[in-house]
Design an enzyme around this catalytic site. Structure first.
Site, short mmCIF file in Angstrom:
data_model
loop_
_atom_site.label_atom_id
_atom_site.label_comp_id
_atom_site.label_asym_id
_atom_site.label_seq_id
_atom_site.Cartn_x
_atom_site.Cartn_y
_atom_site.Cartn_z
N ASP A 17 -68.73 40.60 41.87
CA ASP A 17 -67.58 42.10 41.86
C ASP A 17 -66.97 42.39 40.86
O ASP A 17 -67.10 43.82 40.46
CB ASP A 17 -66.40 41.54 42.71
CG ASP A 17 -67.15 41.29 43.84
OD1 ASP A 17 -67.48 41.12 44.98
OD2 ASP A 17 -66.74 39.28 44.56
N ARG A 251 -79.35 36.44 39.76
CA ARG A 251 -78.93 36.57 41.56
C ARG A 251 -77.91 37.36 41.69
O ARG A 251 -77.80 37.95 40.85
CB ARG A 251 -77.91 34.62 41.08
CG ARG A 251 -77.25 34.82 40.70
CD ARG A 251 -75.65 33.16 41.26
NE ARG A 251 -75.33 33.16 40.78
CZ ARG A 251 -73.54 32.18 40.41
NH1 ARG A 251 -74.18 31.44 40.49
NH2 ARG A 251 -71.94 33.14 40.11
N GLU A 253 -76.08 40.76 42.17
CA GLU A 253 -76.96 41.89 41.81
C GLU A 253 -76.42 42.46 40.50
O GLU A 253 -77.48 42.60 40.60
CB GLU A 253 -74.82 42.44 42.87
CG GLU A 253 -75.12 44.36 42.51
CD GLU A 253 -74.54 44.90 43.71
OE1 GLU A 253 -74.24 44.20 44.65
OE2 GLU A 253 -74.63 46.31 43.27
N ASP A 254 -75.10 42.38 40.33
CA ASP A 254 -75.88 42.50 38.58
C ASP A 254 -76.66 41.71 37.69
O ASP A 254 -77.57 42.91 36.52
CB ASP A 254 -74.17 42.52 38.20
CG ASP A 254 -74.19 43.43 36.33
OD1 ASP A 254 -73.83 44.32 36.62
OD2 ASP A 254 -73.77 42.86 35.37
N SER A 255 -77.07 40.44 37.50
CA SER A 255 -77.64 40.27 36.97
C SER A 255 -79.03 40.19 37.26
O SER A 255 -80.02 40.84 36.61
CB SER A 255 -77.62 38.48 36.62
OG SER A 255 -77.47 37.60 38.44
O1 TRH Z 1 -71.56 36.33 40.15
P1 TRH Z 1 -72.36 36.64 41.19
O2 TRH Z 1 -73.44 35.55 42.63
O3 TRH Z 1 -71.86 38.06 41.35
C1 TRH Z 1 -71.81 37.89 43.04
C2 TRH Z 1 -70.55 37.65 44.05
O4 TRH Z 1 -70.84 36.29 44.54
C3 TRH Z 1 -70.25 38.62 45.12
O5 TRH Z 1 -69.21 37.80 45.90
C4 TRH Z 1 -71.56 38.86 45.98
O6 TRH Z 1 -71.08 39.40 46.86
C5 TRH Z 1 -72.56 39.77 44.93
O7 TRH Z 1 -72.29 38.30 44.09
C6 TRH Z 1 -73.90 39.98 45.61
O8 TRH Z 1 -73.35 37.23 40.55
P2 TRH Z 1 -74.21 38.55 39.95
O9 TRH Z 1 -73.78 39.99 40.85
O10 TRH Z 1 -75.24 38.23 39.38
O11 TRH Z 1 -72.98 38.54 38.73
C7 TRH Z 1 -73.21 37.46 37.50
C8 TRH Z 1 -72.41 38.37 36.83
O12 TRH Z 1 -71.99 37.19 35.65
C9 TRH Z 1 -73.13 39.60 35.85
O13 TRH Z 1 -72.13 40.95 35.21
C10 TRH Z 1 -73.17 39.04 34.52
C11 TRH Z 1 -72.46 37.61 34.22
N1 TRH Z 1 -72.46 37.27 33.57
C12 TRH Z 1 -71.71 37.30 32.48
O14 TRH Z 1 -71.56 37.85 31.57
N2 TRH Z 1 -72.59 36.07 31.14
C13 TRH Z 1 -73.35 34.65 31.96
O15 TRH Z 1 -73.50 33.92 31.26
C14 TRH Z 1 -73.96 35.23 33.13
C15 TRH Z 1 -74.32 34.02 33.73
C16 TRH Z 1 -73.96 35.81 33.75
#
Ligand code: TRH
Length: 354
Positions: A17, A251, A253-255
Site C-alpha cells: 500500500d 509478490r 503488487e508493486d514488486s
Molecule cells: O508487501 P506486499 O505483499 O504488499 C501488498 C500488501 O500486502 C497489500 O495489502 C496488498 O493488498 C498488496 O500487496 C496486493 O508486496 P508489494 O506490493 O510487492 O510491495 C512490496 C514493496 O516493498 C514494494 O514497493 C517493493 C518494496 N521492497 C523494498 O523496497 N525493498 C525490499 O527489499 C523489498 C523485498 C521490497
C-alpha cells in the site's frame, strides 16, 4: 498556481500500500510538478519504505512531498483540488465535507489486476450523497485501463552475464514452499545464488538450513545452492537487484510491476485472498502476459505450484529448461508494455478531464 493533490494511504498489510503510494507521490511531484500531500495512517509501518521519516512528526516534508499523519485529531479542513483515495481506504468525514466545499476531484485508485472485467469498470463515476463524484481508476496492462506505474527514467532490461551461475532474488509470502524450491535448487547442475531481502520468510530459510538464528548479512550454502540474506533494501536498491538477477520471485503488487520493468523472467505470487480470488488474478495475468509464448506450459505450472504452496522438482526443472527462451520473451513483453503511457501520466490526464 500548482495544483494540489492529496493521496490517502491506509497501510492494511505488508509494504504494497505504502510502496505504491510513495512511488506515485514521487512521480507526480517530480514528473508532473504537482504539490503533493501524502496522508499515512501508520508512520511506523511506512518507515520501512520511506526510511528518513521522522516518527515524532505529524507533519514533515520528504523529497518535496508533505507527509501528514492521518489520525483522528488531524486538521482536515483544507481539501486538495484532486484527492486520490488509495485502494478504497475510506476518507475521513471532516475531509469529505471539506472536499464538498472545495469541489475536489475524487479518484479511487484500485488494485492492479489483469482480469478482463477491469476494462469495463475503469474510469466509471459513482455519484455520492454529498454531491461529489467518486471515480474508479483501475491500473492495468492494456490501453483501455489506467496503465502501470513507470517512471520516466526506469531502466529496462539490463543485460547481465553470470557465467554458469543463476542469480535469483526471492521475495514471497511466508506460506510459499521455500523448502521445495531450495530442495530443487540445491540439486541444480550448476551454482545458484539466491538473494533474499530480510522479510517475514527468514524463519523458513533458517529452518531449511537448520540455523538457530538468521539475520541480514548471513550466508548459507548446501550443494549448489548459495543463499545470501540481505537487509530490507530501499526501493531503488530493490529495483537494481531485480534488474541484476536472472530470475525474480515477486509478490503482491508493486514488486510485481517492478519485476516487469526489470525485463527479466519472474515468478509472481499474488496476495492471498478469500475464495481463491488471487488464483483468478494469477490466471488472468498468465493468460495475458504469456499468450505469445509457445512454451508457456511450464511457466503456468510453476506459477500455479508456487501459489499452491508446493513446488515439484519436475515442474521446476522444466521451467528452468525454458528460461533462456523466457528471458527473450519477457524482455520483448516489457518493451511492448513500456510503449503504453504510464499510470501517473494517464491519471493526470484523467483528472484534468473529469
Ligand atoms: O508487501 P506486499 O505483499 O504488499 C501488498 C500488501 O500486502 C497489500 O495489502 C496488498 O493488498 C498488496 O500487496 C496486493 O508486496 P508489494 O506490493 O510487492 O510491495 C512490496 C514493496 O516493498 C514494494 O514497493 C517493493 C518494496 N521492497 C523494498 O523496497 N525493498 C525490499 O527489499 C523489498 C523485498 C521490497
Amino acid at each position: 498556481m500548482k495544483l494540489r493533490w492529496d493521496i490517502f494511504c491506509k497501510i492494511v498489510d505488508n509494504f504494497g500500500d505504502i510502496g505504491v503510494c510513495w512511488r506515485l507521490a514521487r512521480q507526480l511531484r517530480v514528473e508532473h510538478g504537482l504539490q503533493i500531500r501524502l496522508w499515512i495512517d501508520d508512520l511506523n509501518a511506512a518507515q520501512t519504505i520511506i526510511t528518513n521519516l521522522d516518527l515524532a512528526k505529524n507533519q514533515q516534508v520528504c523529497e518535496d512531498i508533505s507527509i501528514l499523519h492521518w489520525q483522528e485529531k488531524a486538521d482536515f479542513s483544507g481539501a486538495a483540488d484532486v484527492v486520490i483515495e488509495a485502494f478504497s481506504c475510506g476518507l475521513p468525514p471532516a475531509y469529505l465535507a471539506a472536499m464538498a466545499q472545495q469541489k475536489s476531484k475524487w479518484v479511487n485508485l484500485e488494485y492492479l489486476s489483469a482480469e478482463p472485467w477491469v476494462v469495463d469498470f475503469h474510469g466509471k463515476p459513482s455519484p455520492q450523497a454529498n454531491g461529489l463524484t467518486r471515480y474508479f481508476y483501475f491500473p492495468g496492462f492494456t490501453e483501455s485501463t489506467g496503465g502501470l506505474i513507470r517512471e520516466r527514467d526506469v531502466e529496462i532490461g539490463q543485460e547481465t552475464n553470470h557465467e554458469n551461475t543463476l542469480k535469483i532474488s526471492l521475495f514471497c509470502y511466508p506460506h510459499a514452499s521455500i523448502h521445495d524450491l531450495f530442495t530443487a535448487l540445491q540439486a541444480n547442475n550448476h551454482a545458484v545464488n539466491v538473494y533474499v531481502p530480510a522479510t517475514s520468510i527468514l524463519p523458513q530459510i533458517a529452518d531449511f538450513f537448520g540455523a538457530e538464528t538468521i539475520t541480514a548479512g548471513d550466508y548459507f550454502t548446501h550443494d549448489n545452492l548459495h543463499v545470501h540474506v540481505l537487509p530490507f533494501l530501499s526501493q531503488t536498491d530493490y529495483d537494481t537487484l531485480l534488474r541484476d538477477c536472472d530470475l525474480n520471485f515477486v509478490r503482491g503488487e508493486d514488486s510485481w510491476v517492478r519485476a516487469i520493468w526489470a525485463g527479466k523472467p519472474f515468478i509472481w505470487q499474488p496476495y492471498l485472498q478469500d475464495e481463491n480470488a488471487h488464483i483468478k488474478k494469477l490466471d488472468a495475468f498468465l493468460e495475458l502476459f504469456y499468450a505469445g509464448f509457445s512454451e508457456n506450459k511450464s511457466t503456468r505450472e510453476v506459477h500455479q505450484c508456487w501459489s499452491a504452496e508446493h513446488m515439484s522438482i519436475d515442474i521446476w526443472q522444466s521451467y528452468l529448461e525454458h528460461l533462456p527462451a523466457l528471458k527473450t520473451y519477457t524482455l520483448q513483453q516489457t518493451k511492448q508494455l513500456a510503449k503504453q503511457p504510464d499510470l501517473a501520466a494517464k491519471l493526470v490526464i484523467f483528472c484534468n478531464n473529469i
